[in-house]
Design a protein around this motif. Structure first.
Motif, PDB file in Angstrom:
ATOM      1  N   ARG A 154       0.850  -1.192   0.000  1.00 48.91           N
ATOM      2  CA  ARG A 154       0.000   0.000   0.000  1.00 48.91           C
ATOM      3  C   ARG A 154       0.885   1.240   0.000  1.00 48.91           C
ATOM      4  N   TRP A 155       0.269   2.383  -0.176  1.00 46.51           N
ATOM      5  CA  TRP A 155       1.018   3.629  -0.112  1.00 46.51           C
ATOM      6  C   TRP A 155       0.223   4.634   0.707  1.00 46.51           C
ATOM      7  N   GLU A 156       0.927   5.610   1.241  1.00 45.37           N
ATOM      8  CA  GLU A 156       0.278   6.681   1.991  1.00 45.37           C
ATOM      9  C   GLU A 156       1.199   7.888   2.061  1.00 45.37           C
ATOM     10  N   ARG A 157       0.612   9.018   2.390  1.00 44.31           N
ATOM     11  CA  ARG A 157       1.380  10.236   2.641  1.00 44.31           C
ATOM     12  C   ARG A 157       1.470  10.422   4.145  1.00 44.31           C
ATOM     13  N   ARG A 158       2.663  10.704   4.622  1.00 39.29           N
ATOM     14  CA  ARG A 158       2.886  11.043   6.024  1.00 39.29           C
ATOM     15  C   ARG A 158       3.691  12.323   6.022  1.00 39.29           C
ATOM     16  N   GLY A 159       3.048  13.390   6.404  1.00 41.10           N
ATOM     17  CA  GLY A 159       3.717  14.686   6.376  1.00 41.10           C
ATOM     18  C   GLY A 159       4.104  15.031   4.948  1.00 41.10           C
ATOM     19  N   GLU A 160       5.375  15.303   4.739  1.00 47.40           N
ATOM     20  CA  GLU A 160       5.887  15.682   3.420  1.00 47.40           C
ATOM     21  C   GLU A 160       6.539  14.501   2.703  1.00 47.40           C
ATOM     22  N   GLN A 161       6.209  13.295   3.128  1.00 46.18           N
ATOM     23  CA  GLN A 161       6.848  12.116   2.546  1.00 46.18           C
ATOM     24  C   GLN A 161       5.817  11.135   1.995  1.00 46.18           C
ATOM     25  N   THR A 162       6.256  10.382   1.000  1.00 49.97           N
ATOM     26  CA  THR A 162       5.438   9.311   0.443  1.00 49.97           C
ATOM     27  C   THR A 162       6.014   7.987   0.919  1.00 49.97           C
ATOM     28  N   TRP A 163       5.149   7.127   1.421  1.00 48.05           N
ATOM     29  CA  TRP A 163       5.531   5.819   1.952  1.00 48.05           C
ATOM     30  C   TRP A 163       4.903   4.734   1.097  1.00 48.05           C
ATOM     31  N   PHE A 164       5.729   3.817   0.597  1.00 50.94           N
ATOM     32  CA  PHE A 164       5.252   2.582  -0.023  1.00 50.94           C
ATOM     33  C   PHE A 164       5.622   1.471   0.943  1.00 50.94           C
ATOM     34  N   ILE A 165       4.610   0.741   1.372  1.00 54.25           N
ATOM     35  CA  ILE A 165       4.785  -0.223   2.449  1.00 54.25           C
ATOM     36  C   ILE A 165       4.367  -1.614   1.987  1.00 54.25           C
ATOM     37  N   ALA A 166       5.292  -2.563   2.120  1.00 49.58           N
ATOM     38  CA  ALA A 166       4.985  -3.979   1.868  1.00 49.58           C
ATOM     39  C   ALA A 166       4.857  -4.652   3.230  1.00 49.58           C
ATOM     40  N   LEU A 167       3.737  -5.304   3.439  1.00 49.23           N
ATOM     41  CA  LEU A 167       3.495  -6.046   4.671  1.00 49.23           C
ATOM     42  C   LEU A 167       3.561  -7.536   4.354  1.00 49.23           C
ATOM     43  N   LEU A 168       4.425  -8.239   5.045  1.00 48.86           N
ATOM     44  CA  LEU A 168       4.613  -9.670   4.821  1.00 48.86           C
ATOM     45  C   LEU A 168       4.464 -10.411   6.134  1.00 48.86           C
ATOM     46  N   PRO A 169       3.791 -11.546   6.100  1.00 44.74           N
ATOM     47  CA  PRO A 169       3.650 -12.308   7.347  1.00 44.74           C
ATOM     48  C   PRO A 169       4.972 -12.933   7.759  1.00 44.74           C
TER      49      PRO A 169
END
Length: 171
Positions: A154-169
């Motif tokens: 997934r992706w999201e904005r946090r403050g002035e940054q863009t985060w692409f996050i992979a979640l793995l079990p």
């Protein structure tokens, strides 16, 4: 072409124990020369014993795709901040690996503005891109790889940054 051929590929791979710290190190090493060329620094941190069951090569490809996008966004920000003139300061992309309640979070953080609002809902679909010359396959392939490992991206904005996050079990 390789990304296109990978998309939809259902070649069964042998699942083994994979240390995500090694995946992070290898993916970073593959992208660092390009990043350095465009004046972007990649930093990485990871927890210890980040073990999953999966395919090492696919997980490296997933992170390479996310890192390349982050480096491209950071490089664009760097040039934009200088009014089109290259500046001597580096822009940074961070790659982190940390524990979550459900497993492991691999995050690529860049200073770019994130995807345009028009493309955001389709961001992880094949051929969805707002980058000139982009194929729109990197994020689709990354999503597929994460899902093949019972995870998600997934992706999201946090403050002035863009985060692409992979979640793995965790294994």
């Amino acid at each position: 072409i390789q990304r296109f051929l990978t998309l939809g590929k259902t070649v069964p791979r042998e699942r083994r124990l994979v240390d995500l710290a090694e995946v992070i190190q290898e993916a970073t090493a593959l992208v660092e020369p390009t990043a350095a060329h465009v004046g972007v620094e990649i930093t990485r941190t990871s927890a210890s014993d980040m073990i999953v069951t999966g395919d090492h090569e696919s997980l490296v490809q997933m992170l390479v795709n996310l890192l390349v996008n982050g480096v491209e966004a950071a490089a664009k920000q760097r040039v934009g901040a200088a009014g089109g003139v290259a500046v001597a300061t580096l822009t940074q992309v961070r790659l982190t690996g940390s524990r979550t309640a459900g497993g492991w979070e691999l995050a690529v953080v860049d200073p770019g503005p994130g995807p345009a609002a028009a493309i955001a809902p389709r961001l992880f679909q094949p051929f969805a891109t707002d980058k000139p010359g982009g194929t729109g396959l990197g994020l689709a392939v990354s999503k597929q790889i994460a899902e093949d490992h019972s995870g998600r991206v997934r992706w999201e904005r946090r403050g002035e940054q863009t985060w692409f996050i992979a979640l793995l079990p965790a294994r």
